[in-house]
Design an enzyme around this catalytic site. Structure first.
Site, mmCIF file in Angstrom:
data_model
loop_
_atom_site.group_PDB
_atom_site.id
_atom_site.type_symbol
_atom_site.label_atom_id
_atom_site.label_comp_id
_atom_site.label_asym_id
_atom_site.label_seq_id
_atom_site.Cartn_x
_atom_site.Cartn_y
_atom_site.Cartn_z
ATOM 1 N N CYS A 101 -0.827 7.015 7.415
ATOM 2 C CA CYS A 101 -1.936 7.405 6.528
ATOM 3 C C CYS A 101 -3.048 8.056 7.349
ATOM 4 O O CYS A 101 -3.390 7.573 8.433
ATOM 5 C CB CYS A 101 -2.462 6.144 5.842
ATOM 6 S SG CYS A 101 -3.977 6.376 4.906
ATOM 7 N N HIS B 122 -5.368 10.174 0.877
ATOM 8 C CA HIS B 122 -5.226 9.574 -0.467
ATOM 9 C C HIS B 122 -6.574 9.457 -1.175
ATOM 10 O O HIS B 122 -6.632 9.525 -2.402
ATOM 11 C CB HIS B 122 -4.533 8.205 -0.382
ATOM 12 C CG HIS B 122 -5.290 7.201 0.413
ATOM 13 N ND1 HIS B 122 -5.098 7.011 1.765
ATOM 14 C CD2 HIS B 122 -6.278 6.361 0.042
ATOM 15 C CE1 HIS B 122 -5.924 6.065 2.191
ATOM 16 N NE2 HIS B 122 -6.648 5.659 1.166
ATOM 17 N N CYS C 243 1.477 5.861 4.970
ATOM 18 C CA CYS C 243 1.151 6.647 3.772
ATOM 19 C C CYS C 243 2.155 6.374 2.649
ATOM 20 O O CYS C 243 3.360 6.343 2.880
ATOM 21 C CB CYS C 243 1.190 8.135 4.131
ATOM 22 S SG CYS C 243 0.943 9.238 2.725
ATOM 23 N N CYS D 205 1.273 8.055 -0.423
ATOM 24 C CA CYS D 205 0.923 9.099 -1.391
ATOM 25 C C CYS D 205 1.629 10.426 -1.083
ATOM 26 O O CYS D 205 1.545 11.359 -1.851
ATOM 27 C CB CYS D 205 -0.590 9.319 -1.436
ATOM 28 S SG CYS D 205 -1.280 10.237 -0.029
ATOM 29 N N LYS E 97 16.887 13.494 2.433
ATOM 30 C CA LYS E 97 16.144 12.257 2.203
ATOM 31 C C LYS E 97 15.210 12.039 3.388
ATOM 32 O O LYS E 97 15.613 12.188 4.533
ATOM 33 C CB LYS E 97 17.113 11.076 2.082
ATOM 34 C CG LYS E 97 16.412 9.741 1.918
ATOM 35 C CD LYS E 97 17.361 8.609 1.562
ATOM 36 C CE LYS E 97 18.355 8.319 2.633
ATOM 37 N NZ LYS E 97 19.243 7.206 2.306
HETATM 38 S S1 FES Z 1 -1.719 6.741 1.590
HETATM 39 FE FE1 FES Z 1 -1.247 8.817 1.935
HETATM 40 S S2 FES Z 1 -2.838 9.493 3.196
HETATM 41 FE FE2 FES Z 1 -3.295 7.426 2.853
#
Ligand code: FES
Length: 76
Positions: A49, A53, A38, A40, A22
């Site tokens: 981030c 994204h 982040c 994504c 995890k």
């Molecule tokens: S939300 Fe993943 S790189 Fe920006």
């Protein structure tokens, strides 16, 4: 599809700490801090981030983006 293969196609995380059961992150913010996390799973600076994204959304038609957290400076 066999169950195991079906699960592979549903994976969200394809590159962060894949050997770990995890991925969990603890972080602290001080007064006046702002951090962009982040959501994504594509960032090269995960858990922060790095803007990846934007390219992901263009390529896939997705609409993911970061979590932005800030703490106000304490009043004196
Ligand atoms: S939300 Fe993943 S790189 Fe920006």
């Amino acid at each position: 599809l066999p169950k195991k293969k079906a699960r592979l196609f549903n994976k969200i995380n394809t590159k962060i700490d894949l050997d770990s059961p995890k991925v969990a992150t603890m972080d602290k913010l001080a007064a006046g801090d702002k951090k962009v996390y982040c959501r994504c799973w594509q960032s090269g600076t995960f858990p922060l981030c790095d803007g990846t994204h934007t390219a992901h959304n263009k390529e896939t038609g997705d609409n993911v983006g970061p979590l932005i957290v800030s703490v106000e400076k304490a009043e004196e």
